[in-house]
Write an enzyme that holds these catalytic residues in place. Sequence first.
Site, PDB file in Angstrom:
ATOM      1  N   SER A 126     -14.696  -3.416 -15.223  1.00 36.89           N
ATOM      2  CA  SER A 126     -15.044  -4.709 -15.823  1.00 36.89           C
ATOM      3  C   SER A 126     -16.416  -5.160 -15.328  1.00 36.89           C
ATOM      4  CB  SER A 126     -13.975  -5.746 -15.449  1.00 36.89           C
ATOM      5  OG  SER A 126     -13.837  -5.797 -14.028  1.00 36.89           O
TER       6      SER A 126
ATOM      7  N   ARG B 222       1.749   1.684  -3.585  1.00 39.59           N
ATOM      8  CA  ARG B 222       0.647   2.223  -4.385  1.00 39.59           C
ATOM      9  C   ARG B 222       0.399   3.688  -4.031  1.00 39.59           C
ATOM     10  NH1 ARG B 222      -4.425  -1.375  -3.877  1.00 39.59           N
ATOM     11  NH2 ARG B 222      -5.176  -0.075  -5.595  1.00 39.59           N
TER      12      ARG B 222
ATOM     13  N   HIS C 197     -15.212   1.404  -1.992  1.00 36.22           N
ATOM     14  CA  HIS C 197     -14.122   0.528  -1.527  1.00 36.22           C
ATOM     15  C   HIS C 197     -13.104   1.257  -0.658  1.00 36.22           C
ATOM     16  CE1 HIS C 197     -15.029  -2.259  -5.202  1.00 36.22           C
ATOM     17  NE2 HIS C 197     -15.869  -2.446  -4.212  1.00 36.22           N
TER      18      HIS C 197
ATOM     19  N   TYR D 211       0.833  -1.208   0.000  1.00 34.61           N
ATOM     20  CA  TYR D 211       0.000   0.000   0.000  1.00 34.61           C
ATOM     21  C   TYR D 211       0.869   1.259   0.000  1.00 34.61           C
ATOM     22  CZ  TYR D 211      -4.390  -2.387  -0.012  1.00 34.61           C
ATOM     23  OH  TYR D 211      -5.453  -3.140  -0.446  1.00 34.61           O
TER      24      TYR D 211
ATOM     25  N   GLN E 181     -15.364   2.792  -7.392  1.00 34.77           N
ATOM     26  CA  GLN E 181     -14.746   1.611  -6.780  1.00 34.77           C
ATOM     27  C   GLN E 181     -13.274   1.904  -6.471  1.00 34.77           C
ATOM     28  OE1 GLN E 181     -16.245  -2.126  -9.139  1.00 34.77           O
ATOM     29  NE2 GLN E 181     -16.333  -0.341 -10.486  1.00 34.77           N
TER      30      GLN E 181
ATOM     31  N   ASP F 288      -8.113   5.655  -5.082  1.00 34.38           N
ATOM     32  CA  ASP F 288      -6.961   6.519  -5.390  1.00 34.38           C
ATOM     33  C   ASP F 288      -7.202   8.009  -5.145  1.00 34.38           C
ATOM     34  OD1 ASP F 288      -7.567   5.924  -8.944  1.00 34.38           O
ATOM     35  OD2 ASP F 288      -8.504   7.383  -7.575  1.00 34.38           O
TER      36      ASP F 288
HETATM   37  N1  APR Z   1     -10.492   4.013 -20.479  1.00 35.97           N
HETATM   38  C1  APR Z   1     -11.631   3.268 -20.252  1.00 35.97           C
HETATM   39  N2  APR Z   1     -11.610   1.989 -19.784  1.00 35.97           N
HETATM   40  C2  APR Z   1     -10.396   1.432 -19.560  1.00 35.97           C
HETATM   41  C3  APR Z   1      -9.171   2.135 -19.796  1.00 35.97           C
HETATM   42  C4  APR Z   1      -9.265   3.478 -20.275  1.00 35.97           C
HETATM   43  N3  APR Z   1      -8.178   4.220 -20.519  1.00 35.97           N
HETATM   44  N4  APR Z   1      -8.124   1.301 -19.489  1.00 35.97           N
HETATM   45  C5  APR Z   1      -8.683   0.122 -19.058  1.00 35.97           C
HETATM   46  N5  APR Z   1     -10.042   0.198 -19.105  1.00 35.97           N
HETATM   47  C6  APR Z   1     -11.022  -0.804 -18.689  1.00 35.97           C
HETATM   48  C7  APR Z   1     -10.628  -2.268 -18.909  1.00 35.97           C
HETATM   49  O1  APR Z   1     -10.995  -2.703 -20.212  1.00 35.97           O
HETATM   50  C8  APR Z   1     -11.454  -2.975 -17.823  1.00 35.97           C
HETATM   51  O2  APR Z   1     -12.759  -3.302 -18.300  1.00 35.97           O
HETATM   52  O3  APR Z   1     -11.176  -0.665 -17.289  1.00 35.97           O
HETATM   53  C9  APR Z   1     -11.608  -1.901 -16.733  1.00 35.97           C
HETATM   54  C10 APR Z   1     -10.812  -2.149 -15.452  1.00 35.97           C
HETATM   55  O4  APR Z   1     -11.354  -3.297 -14.855  1.00 35.97           O
HETATM   56  P1  APR Z   1     -10.702  -3.899 -13.512  1.00 35.97           P
HETATM   57  O5  APR Z   1      -9.242  -3.899 -13.635  1.00 35.97           O
HETATM   58  O6  APR Z   1     -11.411  -5.176 -13.261  1.00 35.97           O
HETATM   59  O7  APR Z   1     -11.066  -2.798 -12.408  1.00 35.97           O
HETATM   60  P2  APR Z   1     -12.440  -2.570 -11.635  1.00 35.97           P
HETATM   61  O8  APR Z   1     -13.614  -2.942 -12.460  1.00 35.97           O
HETATM   62  O9  APR Z   1     -12.385  -1.211 -11.092  1.00 35.97           O
HETATM   63  O10 APR Z   1     -12.285  -3.633 -10.413  1.00 35.97           O
HETATM   64  C11 APR Z   1     -13.273  -3.650  -9.430  1.00 35.97           C
HETATM   65  O11 APR Z   1     -11.931  -5.151  -8.098  1.00 35.97           O
HETATM   66  O12 APR Z   1      -9.771  -5.632  -7.575  1.00 35.97           O
HETATM   67  C12 APR Z   1     -10.954  -5.137  -7.068  1.00 35.97           C
HETATM   68  O13 APR Z   1     -11.360  -3.585  -5.329  1.00 35.97           O
HETATM   69  C13 APR Z   1     -10.798  -3.693  -6.610  1.00 35.97           C
HETATM   70  O14 APR Z   1     -12.226  -1.792  -7.011  1.00 35.97           O
HETATM   71  C14 APR Z   1     -11.631  -2.906  -7.613  1.00 35.97           C
HETATM   72  C15 APR Z   1     -12.651  -3.925  -8.072  1.00 35.97           C
END
Ligand code: APR
Length: 246
Positions: A189, A69, A118, A66, A100, A103
């Site tokens: 996602s 990060r 979160h 952490y 979510q 940061d």
């Molecule tokens: N612009 C738009 N979308 C983007 C970009 C961008 N520049 N870069 C990446 N992405 C998309 C990816 O295609 C993906 O669908 O952002 C998404 C990120 O997904 P994750 O990495 O799964 O992140 P998130 O959905 O926020 O995860 C949810 O999971 O790990 C835990 O607690 C953590 O809050 C987090 C939660």
Amino acid sequence: MEFPKELIQKLKSARSVLFFTGAGISAESGIETFRGKGGLWNKMKPEELASFDGFMRNPNLVWEWYQYRRKIVRDTGPNPGHTTIAEFEKYIDDVTVVTQNVDNLHHRAGSTNILELHGNIERNFCMDCRTFYGIKDFLDVEEAPKCPKCGGMIRPDVVWFGEMLPQDIFAEAEGKAKMSDVCFIVGTSAVVYPAAYIPLSAKEGGSYLVEINIEPTEITNLVNCSLMGKSGEILPELINYFKGEI
Ligand code: APR
């Protein structure tokens, strides 16, 4: 970039707009996402770094991660995706950010109505006396610190896998989603629950769903409008287009 007429119409008549954001909105600020190509969870173990049991097994490892990060977040800043969301507050009565992300970049971008599902990486608390501390209190502390007040263990104020979300914040986010006229789903996602219920609640409430992502996701089939591309490029173009129409 051309935007669907229906989207602009919905925005022009909207009283309440909700932005549901994930790690993807911070990708253009140099903060890694969790899944997909180059995602953190492809190279790190969430059960070791982002779970209560992982912290209890090895508090120094988790603390170190952490602190790492936090340095990345400190050395970067909001990108045009974050700042555009804040700018929408000038044109629409009620703009809410349900994020979510931990940061703090929506805060730094100037958004004034943020619900953090979160937690926030810039806060810590003592697991015993529940005293809260800022990151400045333990800026260069390399090992998991003890509470100066009671000696208890200090942990980051983030929601780890298997932990409950703050119920009051989640309930408020669901309420806002249901009453929103337009709900943007930006850079997520949409696979992590219960957070991923928020866009579904918006749909249930009759909101117009707009996804902004570089690739299709679990929710793409449910939205009214899918804008494929980087949020830091699409959102500024959208607000300029919108401003030209009002
Ligand atoms: N612009 C738009 N979308 C983007 C970009 C961008 N520049 N870069 C990446 N992405 C998309 C990816 O295609 C993906 O669908 O952002 C998404 C990120 O997904 P994750 O990495 O799964 O992140 P998130 O959905 O926020 O995860 C949810 O999971 O790990 C835990 O607690 C953590 O809050 C987090 C939660």
